[in-house]
Design a protein around this motif. Sequence first.
Motif, PDB file in Angstrom:
ATOM      1  N   GLY A   1      27.146 -32.528  -6.359  1.00 20.02           N
ATOM      2  CA  GLY A   1      26.051 -31.839  -5.688  1.00 20.02           C
ATOM      3  C   GLY A   1      26.518 -31.281  -4.365  1.00 20.02           C
ATOM      4  N   SER A   2      25.587 -30.676  -3.654  1.00 17.15           N
ATOM      5  CA  SER A   2      25.923 -30.106  -2.354  1.00 17.15           C
ATOM      6  C   SER A   2      24.736 -30.246  -1.416  1.00 17.15           C
ATOM      7  N   ALA A   3      25.020 -30.052  -0.137  1.00 18.22           N
ATOM      8  CA  ALA A   3      23.984 -30.130   0.887  1.00 18.22           C
ATOM      9  C   ALA A   3      24.349 -29.174   2.007  1.00 18.22           C
ATOM     10  N   LEU A   4      23.350 -28.817   2.801  1.00 18.91           N
ATOM     11  CA  LEU A   4      23.551 -27.892   3.916  1.00 18.91           C
ATOM     12  C   LEU A   4      23.740 -28.642   5.223  1.00 18.91           C
ATOM     13  N   SER A   5      24.563 -28.066   6.087  1.00 14.14           N
ATOM     14  CA  SER A   5      24.747 -28.653   7.415  1.00 14.14           C
ATOM     15  C   SER A   5      23.538 -28.319   8.277  1.00 14.14           C
ATOM     16  N   VAL A   6      23.142 -29.298   9.096  1.00 15.74           N
ATOM     17  CA  VAL A   6      22.065 -29.115  10.065  1.00 15.74           C
ATOM     18  C   VAL A   6      22.580 -29.680  11.377  1.00 15.74           C
ATOM     19  N   GLN A   7      22.790 -28.811  12.339  1.00 11.64           N
ATOM     20  CA  GLN A   7      23.335 -29.180  13.649  1.00 11.64           C
ATOM     21  C   GLN A   7      24.600 -30.030  13.517  1.00 11.64           C
ATOM     22  N   GLY A   8      25.478 -29.625  12.609  1.00 11.34           N
ATOM     23  CA  GLY A   8      26.776 -30.265  12.475  1.00 11.34           C
ATOM     24  C   GLY A   8      26.821 -31.486  11.573  1.00 11.34           C
ATOM     25  N   VAL A   9      25.710 -31.839  10.936  1.00 13.77           N
ATOM     26  CA  VAL A   9      25.670 -33.016  10.067  1.00 13.77           C
ATOM     27  C   VAL A   9      25.228 -32.590   8.670  1.00 13.77           C
ATOM     28  N   VAL A  10      25.990 -33.024   7.666  1.00 17.97           N
ATOM     29  CA  VAL A  10      25.661 -32.747   6.265  1.00 17.97           C
ATOM     30  C   VAL A  10      25.258 -34.083   5.652  1.00 17.97           C
ATOM     31  N   THR A  11      23.992 -34.202   5.230  1.00 16.00           N
ATOM     32  CA  THR A  11      23.479 -35.453   4.672  1.00 16.00           C
ATOM     33  C   THR A  11      23.342 -35.311   3.162  1.00 16.00           C
ATOM     34  N   PHE A  12      24.008 -36.210   2.453  1.00 16.75           N
ATOM     35  CA  PHE A  12      23.943 -36.233   0.987  1.00 16.75           C
ATOM     36  C   PHE A  12      23.005 -37.367   0.594  1.00 16.75           C
ATOM     37  N   ASP A  13      21.881 -37.006  -0.025  1.00 19.93           N
ATOM     38  CA  ASP A  13      20.901 -38.034  -0.381  1.00 19.93           C
ATOM     39  C   ASP A  13      20.386 -37.916  -1.811  1.00 19.93           C
ATOM     40  N   ALA A  14      20.998 -37.041  -2.609  1.00 15.69           N
ATOM     41  CA  ALA A  14      20.506 -36.862  -3.978  1.00 15.69           C
ATOM     42  C   ALA A  14      21.649 -36.788  -4.983  1.00 15.69           C
ATOM     43  N   LEU A  15      22.726 -37.542  -4.741  1.00  8.99           N
ATOM     44  CA  LEU A  15      23.861 -37.526  -5.663  1.00  8.99           C
ATOM     45  C   LEU A  15      23.728 -38.666  -6.666  1.00  8.99           C
ATOM     46  N   THR A  16      24.154 -38.422  -7.898  1.00  8.07           N
ATOM     47  CA  THR A  16      24.140 -39.441  -8.946  1.00  8.07           C
ATOM     48  C   THR A  16      25.471 -39.395  -9.677  1.00  8.07           C
ATOM     49  N   ILE A  17      26.021 -40.564  -9.982  1.00  7.93           N
ATOM     50  CA  ILE A  17      27.255 -40.644 -10.760  1.00  7.93           C
ATOM     51  C   ILE A  17      26.885 -40.408 -12.220  1.00  7.93           C
ATOM     52  N   PRO A  18      27.485 -39.407 -12.884  1.00  5.23           N
ATOM     53  CA  PRO A  18      27.117 -39.094 -14.276  1.00  5.23           C
ATOM     54  C   PRO A  18      27.286 -40.283 -15.219  1.00  5.23           C
ATOM     55  N   ASP A  19      26.422 -40.342 -16.241  1.00  7.93           N
ATOM     56  CA  ASP A  19      26.431 -41.437 -17.215  1.00  7.93           C
ATOM     57  C   ASP A  19      27.739 -41.548 -17.979  1.00  7.93           C
ATOM     58  N   ASP A  20      28.457 -40.448 -18.146  1.00 10.97           N
ATOM     59  CA  ASP A  20      29.695 -40.484 -18.937  1.00 10.97           C
ATOM     60  C   ASP A  20      30.940 -40.792 -18.101  1.00 10.97           C
ATOM     61  N   THR A  21      30.748 -41.215 -16.844  1.00  8.78           N
ATOM     62  CA  THR A  21      31.864 -41.564 -15.972  1.00  8.78           C
ATOM     63  C   THR A  21      32.368 -42.959 -16.335  1.00  8.78           C
ATOM     64  N   GLU A  22      33.684 -43.103 -16.422  1.00  8.11           N
ATOM     65  CA  GLU A  22      34.275 -44.417 -16.704  1.00  8.11           C
ATOM     66  C   GLU A  22      34.440 -45.190 -15.403  1.00  8.11           C
ATOM     67  N   ALA A  23      34.268 -46.510 -15.486  1.00 11.15           N
ATOM     68  CA  ALA A  23      34.469 -47.364 -14.317  1.00 11.15           C
ATOM     69  C   ALA A  23      35.937 -47.320 -13.904  1.00 11.15           C
ATOM     70  N   THR A  24      36.192 -47.535 -12.614  1.00 11.14           N
ATOM     71  CA  THR A  24      37.579 -47.530 -12.135  1.00 11.14           C
ATOM     72  C   THR A  24      38.297 -48.790 -12.597  1.00 11.14           C
ATOM     73  N   THR A  25      39.598 -48.655 -12.821  1.00 11.60           N
ATOM     74  CA  THR A  25      40.400 -49.790 -13.266  1.00 11.60           C
ATOM     75  C   THR A  25      41.561 -50.088 -12.319  1.00 11.60           C
ATOM     76  N   TYR A  26      41.791 -49.244 -11.302  1.00  9.32           N
ATOM     77  CA  TYR A  26      42.868 -49.478 -10.344  1.00  9.32           C
ATOM     78  C   TYR A  26      42.520 -48.842  -9.001  1.00  9.32           C
ATOM     79  N   ASP A  27      43.126 -49.356  -7.928  1.00  7.65           N
ATOM     80  CA  ASP A  27      42.889 -48.832  -6.584  1.00  7.65           C
ATOM     81  C   ASP A  27      43.319 -47.377  -6.497  1.00  7.65           C
ATOM     82  N   GLY A  28      42.526 -46.568  -5.823  1.00  7.67           N
ATOM     83  CA  GLY A  28      42.879 -45.172  -5.615  1.00  7.67           C
ATOM     84  C   GLY A  28      42.576 -44.278  -6.791  1.00  7.67           C
ATOM     85  N   GLU A  29      41.878 -44.794  -7.799  1.00  9.04           N
ATOM     86  CA  GLU A  29      41.597 -43.984  -8.987  1.00  9.04           C
ATOM     87  C   GLU A  29      40.562 -42.900  -8.712  1.00  9.04           C
ATOM     88  N   CYS A  30      39.506 -43.245  -7.989  1.00  6.41           N
ATOM     89  CA  CYS A  30      38.434 -42.274  -7.734  1.00  6.41           C
ATOM     90  C   CYS A  30      38.237 -42.057  -6.239  1.00  6.41           C
TER      91      CYS A  30
END
Length: 139
Positions: A70-99
């Motif tokens: 998703g994306s969001a607009l900057s307001v006075q230098g701050v971009v607030t992300f409040d409506a992001l969702t991890i897709p259902d078909d995403t696999e869980a991480t299995t090692y450090d630095g994967e995602c």
Amino acid sequence: VVVGAAVPQFAVRCVGADGATASFESGRSISTILRRRAQKEPVDPKKKGKKGEPEEPEKPPEVLSEVLLGSALSVQGVVTFDALTIPDDTEATTYDGECEFTFQDATPDHPVLTFALLDAEMMPVVRVSVAAAPPDEQK
């Protein structure tokens, strides 16, 4: 973060050369991308350079996939992300630095708001761990 669940709200600041929030930055569109990387290959001690030779900088692991969250607009230098969702078909991480969350300037051309696109090298990268959805929430 959890597969199929909303990402907790977070904010990214646009900063000027002095490190302070660039309060003049409003209307810039910033996208969040979930990037999956290949596992780092172990370093072979036999292939290390000889003493005195400069070491080559470590290359980041290969990018396996990228998903626009998703994306969001900057307001006075701050971009607030409040409506992001991890897709259902995403696999869980299995090692450090994967995602990781990466960000990119997605501001469209505009006749009045003439922004110069931000360099991707200047954008933050945040490592994240993706957990599987709890069994009662899996579909």
